[in-house]
Design an enzyme around this catalytic site. Structure first.
Site, PDB file in Angstrom:
ATOM      1  N   GLU A  40       0.818  -1.199   0.000  1.00 22.81           N
ATOM      2  CA  GLU A  40       0.000   0.000   0.000  1.00 22.81           C
ATOM      3  C   GLU A  40       0.860   1.261   0.000  1.00 22.81           C
ATOM      4  O   GLU A  40       0.574   2.223  -0.717  1.00 22.81           O
ATOM      5  CB  GLU A  40      -0.930   0.008   1.220  1.00 22.81           C
ATOM      6  CG  GLU A  40      -1.943  -1.122   1.234  1.00 22.81           C
ATOM      7  CD  GLU A  40      -1.456  -2.345   1.986  1.00 22.81           C
ATOM      8  OE1 GLU A  40      -2.274  -3.022   2.627  1.00 22.81           O
ATOM      9  OE2 GLU A  40      -0.236  -2.639   1.927  1.00 22.81           O
ATOM     10  N   THR A  63      19.363 -37.922  -4.072  1.00 22.21           N
ATOM     11  CA  THR A  63      19.234 -37.179  -5.326  1.00 22.21           C
ATOM     12  C   THR A  63      20.505 -36.394  -5.626  1.00 22.21           C
ATOM     13  O   THR A  63      20.963 -36.341  -6.771  1.00 22.21           O
ATOM     14  CB  THR A  63      18.039 -36.213  -5.241  1.00 22.21           C
ATOM     15  OG1 THR A  63      16.833 -36.975  -5.141  1.00 22.21           O
ATOM     16  CG2 THR A  63      17.962 -35.309  -6.451  1.00 22.21           C
TER      17      THR A  63
END
Length: 339
Positions: free
Chosen positions: A56, A200
């Site tokens: 804002e 991984t």
């Protein structure tokens, strides 16, 4: 001012918030549009990084004097508390804004109540405009974080039509298309953290970075998180200086997310292999699935998901598909667990 004008402004605010997603945590990525008294766009703003102005305030600065008598269209209810910055409700009142339209109400007890503060000051306040779009879009992870106290987890994977994440010999480059891979890098860049397991990292020498199609690092890099006890060799790419890397020993997904929450991590991309993904599912800690399904068949090789605590069909994790779109030749599916 017509409702269509405010709807267009809210979509502009959503786009502004999306551009800063990944840079504001633990604060929400909020977008704001200031319409002047004639209904014309006078300012657009989004949340700055922590410690900086809220959406804002940034929009009001751009609007200047044109904000007086105008409308603020904002994706989240303006805050009414003083933290590292003053309340946005004060800034809106000081600028002479006559109307505020917000999508989502603020569920954070320490910051909520802005709508009532503004109403008490004579500002016309309307809530709920495009609330579903905002809740499923850039504010999804933050709203989840406020409600649950833990990061929002998106499990991303690529697989063939028969559900294989790699061939029988372990090769997996490339299952998905170049278009899908480029999109995943854009997704990575908007996340707070990318999580993978040591398996991984060792198998693929995964770097866990966000890159452009030419392989160059994007300006913003998420935190790299590696879960597990296996030793990672010194030359592994995940240990380079492209981004910060956090090692979390053990394999407890809940403990890992608690550690990340304490660091202000709100939005997590889970990119581990089938074992880590299965552990997150078994713990009930996957909030969204982002699947890239390639038009290919392998017939053998590891599945995309390992053991996930499912012993019979009655225990299957049932999902609700939110969106199915094409990504090059691949099908991209976004789905969430059923309530």
């Amino acid at each position: 001012m017509t409702a269509e004008v405010e709807v267009r402004a809210m979509r502009t605010a959503i786009a502004a918030s999306e551009r800063v997603r990944g840079t504001t945590s633990p604060n929400p990525p909020v977008g704001c549009v200031i319409l002047d008294a004639r209904g014309e766009v006078a300012g657009v703003g989004a949340t700055s990084p922590p410690g900086g102005p809220h959406a804002e305030v940034n929009a009001l600065r751009e609007a200047g004097a044109r904000a007086e008598g105008g409308t603020a269209v904002v994706t989240l209810e303006p805050c009414a508390h003083s933290g590292r910055t003053p309340p946005c409700t004060d800034a809106l009142q000081a600028a002479g804004v006559a109307r505020v339209v917000h999508a989502a109400s603020d569920p954070n007890p320490s910051a909520s109540g802005g709508a009532e503060v503004l109403r008490s000051a004579g500002v016309d306040v309307h809530s709920g405009l495009l609330a579903d779009e905002v809740a499923k879009g850039p504010l999804r992870a933050w709203l989840h974080f406020v409600h649950t106290g833990r990061p929002h987890v998106t499990w991303k994977y690529a697989a063939t039509l028969d559900g294989r994440s790699a061939a029988a010999d372990g090769t997996s480059k490339w299952i998905s298309s170049a278009q899908s891979r480029a999109e995943v890098h854009r997704v990575r860049a908007a996340m707070d953290a990318i999580v993978a397991g040591t398996g991984t990292i060792l198998a693929d020498d995964a770097q866990l970075t966000a890159r452009d199609p030419d392989g160059n690092l994007l300006d913003r890099q998420p935190l790299r998180v590696v879960i597990g006890d296996r030793e990672i060799p010194p030359g592994a790419r995940v240990l380079d200086d492209a981004a910060e890397t956090l090692r979390l020993p053990g394999g407890d997904p809940a403990a890992a997310l608690a550690e990340l929450a304490g660091r202000g991590v709100v939005d997590v991309l889970l990119e581990g292999g089938p074992t880590l993904a299965g552990a997150f599912w078994e713990a009930g800690l996957v909030d969204r699935v982002l699947a890239y399904v390639a038009p290919a068949l392998l017939g053998a090789g590891p599945a995309a998901l390992g053991s996930a605590g499912v012993g019979s069909i009655s225990q299957a994790w049932r999902l609700r598909i939110e969106e199915t779109t094409m990504s090059g030749p691949d099908v991209r599916i976004s789905a969430v667990p059923q309530d």
